[in-house]
Structures are given as C-alpha cells and as structure tokens.
Design a protein around this motif. Structure first.
Motif, PDB file in Angstrom:
ATOM      1  N   THR A   6      22.713  52.326 -35.825  1.00 42.75           N
ATOM      2  CA  THR A   6      22.885  53.427 -34.875  1.00 42.75           C
ATOM      3  C   THR A   6      23.890  53.004 -33.797  1.00 42.75           C
ATOM      4  O   THR A   6      24.423  51.902 -33.840  1.00 42.75           O
ATOM      5  CB  THR A   6      21.566  53.782 -34.175  1.00 42.75           C
ATOM      6  OG1 THR A   6      21.239  52.722 -33.266  1.00 42.75           O
ATOM      7  CG2 THR A   6      20.435  53.931 -35.161  1.00 42.75           C
ATOM      8  N   ASN A   7      24.107  53.897 -32.853  1.00 42.19           N
ATOM      9  CA  ASN A   7      24.943  53.521 -31.709  1.00 42.19           C
ATOM     10  C   ASN A   7      24.096  53.430 -30.439  1.00 42.19           C
ATOM     11  O   ASN A   7      24.556  53.696 -29.354  1.00 42.19           O
ATOM     12  CB  ASN A   7      26.085  54.524 -31.526  1.00 42.19           C
ATOM     13  CG  ASN A   7      25.559  55.893 -31.133  1.00 42.19           C
ATOM     14  OD1 ASN A   7      24.417  56.231 -31.436  1.00 42.19           O
ATOM     15  ND2 ASN A   7      26.363  56.666 -30.449  1.00 42.19           N
ATOM     16  N   VAL A   8      22.830  53.056 -30.620  1.00 40.55           N
ATOM     17  CA  VAL A   8      21.899  53.071 -29.497  1.00 40.55           C
ATOM     18  C   VAL A   8      21.366  51.678 -29.164  1.00 40.55           C
ATOM     19  O   VAL A   8      20.923  50.945 -30.051  1.00 40.55           O
ATOM     20  CB  VAL A   8      20.710  54.029 -29.801  1.00 40.55           C
ATOM     21  CG1 VAL A   8      19.730  54.047 -28.638  1.00 40.55           C
ATOM     22  CG2 VAL A   8      21.216  55.432 -30.066  1.00 40.55           C
ATOM     23  N   LEU A  66      26.491  53.555 -27.426  1.00 40.32           N
ATOM     24  CA  LEU A  66      27.693  52.754 -27.585  1.00 40.32           C
ATOM     25  C   LEU A  66      28.810  53.612 -28.176  1.00 40.32           C
ATOM     26  O   LEU A  66      28.551  54.516 -28.952  1.00 40.32           O
ATOM     27  CB  LEU A  66      27.421  51.592 -28.541  1.00 40.32           C
ATOM     28  CG  LEU A  66      26.283  50.643 -28.154  1.00 40.32           C
ATOM     29  CD1 LEU A  66      25.976  49.730 -29.330  1.00 40.32           C
ATOM     30  CD2 LEU A  66      26.653  49.834 -26.935  1.00 40.32           C
ATOM     31  N   ASP A  67      30.028  53.272 -27.802  1.00 41.60           N
ATOM     32  CA  ASP A  67      31.147  53.911 -28.485  1.00 41.60           C
ATOM     33  C   ASP A  67      31.444  53.136 -29.773  1.00 41.60           C
ATOM     34  O   ASP A  67      30.745  52.187 -30.112  1.00 41.60           O
ATOM     35  CB  ASP A  67      32.379  53.998 -27.566  1.00 41.60           C
ATOM     36  CG  ASP A  67      32.809  52.636 -27.064  1.00 41.60           C
ATOM     37  OD1 ASP A  67      32.378  51.617 -27.652  1.00 41.60           O
ATOM     38  OD2 ASP A  67      33.573  52.589 -26.092  1.00 41.60           O
ATOM     39  N   GLU A  68      32.477  53.536 -30.477  1.00 43.11           N
ATOM     40  CA  GLU A  68      32.772  52.931 -31.775  1.00 43.11           C
ATOM     41  C   GLU A  68      33.006  51.422 -31.664  1.00 43.11           C
ATOM     42  O   GLU A  68      32.499  50.636 -32.447  1.00 43.11           O
ATOM     43  CB  GLU A  68      34.004  53.596 -32.377  1.00 43.11           C
ATOM     44  CG  GLU A  68      33.875  53.841 -33.859  1.00 43.11           C
ATOM     45  CD  GLU A  68      34.942  54.813 -34.346  1.00 43.11           C
ATOM     46  OE1 GLU A  68      35.930  54.330 -34.890  1.00 43.11           O
ATOM     47  OE2 GLU A  68      34.781  56.025 -34.127  1.00 43.11           O
ATOM     48  N   LYS A  69      33.763  51.071 -30.657  1.00 40.40           N
ATOM     49  CA  LYS A  69      34.066  49.655 -30.425  1.00 40.40           C
ATOM     50  C   LYS A  69      32.784  48.873 -30.116  1.00 40.40           C
ATOM     51  O   LYS A  69      32.560  47.784 -30.627  1.00 40.40           O
ATOM     52  CB  LYS A  69      35.066  49.540 -29.255  1.00 40.40           C
ATOM     53  CG  LYS A  69      35.511  48.138 -28.930  1.00 40.40           C
ATOM     54  CD  LYS A  69      36.561  47.649 -29.904  1.00 40.40           C
ATOM     55  CE  LYS A  69      36.921  46.201 -29.622  1.00 40.40           C
ATOM     56  NZ  LYS A  69      37.637  45.600 -30.762  1.00 40.40           N
ATOM     57  N   GLY A  70      31.943  49.490 -29.282  1.00 34.25           N
ATOM     58  CA  GLY A  70      30.671  48.868 -28.909  1.00 34.25           C
ATOM     59  C   GLY A  70      29.767  48.659 -30.110  1.00 34.25           C
ATOM     60  O   GLY A  70      29.114  47.630 -30.249  1.00 34.25           O
ATOM     61  N   MET A  71      29.746  49.647 -31.000  1.00 31.68           N
ATOM     62  CA  MET A  71      28.943  49.547 -32.221  1.00 31.68           C
ATOM     63  C   MET A  71      29.390  48.377 -33.080  1.00 31.68           C
ATOM     64  O   MET A  71      28.577  47.666 -33.647  1.00 31.68           O
ATOM     65  CB  MET A  71      29.093  50.826 -33.048  1.00 31.68           C
ATOM     66  CG  MET A  71      28.093  51.893 -32.719  1.00 31.68           C
ATOM     67  SD  MET A  71      28.345  53.320 -33.794  1.00 31.68           S
ATOM     68  CE  MET A  71      27.477  52.772 -35.281  1.00 31.68           C
TER      69      MET A  71
END
Ligand SMILES: [Zn+2]
Length: 103
Positions: free
Chosen positions: A52-54, A87-92
C-alpha cells in the motif's frame, strides 16, 4: 604461506563480514525510523503496510485522532481515525525497500 595462515585469514574475513552486516541492519533500522516518522498522538514509529502507500501507527494503546462532526442540528458524531500517513510514489518505493524484511 602455510595452511594455518590461510585458515586464519578467512576466519577474520568472516568475522568482519558479520560485523558489517550488523551495522548495516542498524543503519536500516535508523533509516526506517527516520523515514517513517512518529505518530503525532503517541510518538511510536509508524509502520509501513506492504503493498500500500500507507504508513500507520500500530500501537494498540494509541488513541488515534478523534474527530467530532455535527450530524444535523443536535447530534454530534465522534469518529476515531488511526494515525496514518500516505506516501507518494517515490515514498512507496523507498518504503518497500526499507521495510522489505520487516514483516
Ligand atoms: Zn499512535
């Protein structure tokens, strides 16, 4: 050059490698903490939910964010939301690398 000397040399290298791995693991742990940040309610380090992006606070005794909103004229609805961060894509990408072995 004797057999003994060779044997000792590889032993030293092995020890050194283990130590290096430990340091790298500590470094990863530090990176995780730094990247994840802490819960603004209870101060625990947020956990990444893989796939996920969480990032979410998994502290069971965390009260979460309490939100009150009015429902109509008189009734007040209280909502409790877990503390999380998207999170954004980079963060993910960073998270999936950093937390790959965490679960
Ligand atoms: Zn919390």
């Amino acid at each position: 050059m004797s057999m003994n000397e060779n044997g000792r040399k590889s032993q030293d290298q092995k020890t050194f490698k283990n130590k290096k791995n430990t340091n790298r693991e500590e470094q990863r742990e530090k990176s995780r903490r730094k990247f994840a940040g802490t819960c603004r309610m209870c101060g625990s380090v947020l956990s990444y939910i893989s796939g996920t992006n969480v990032m979410v606070c998994k502290n069971p005794s965390c009260k979460g964010i309490v939100k009150k909103r009015r429902n109509g004229d008189e009734e007040t609805v209280t909502e409790v939301l877990p503390v999380f961060r998207c999170l954004d894509e980079k963060g993910m990408e960073i998270a999936s690398n950093l937390f790959a072995e965490a679960e």
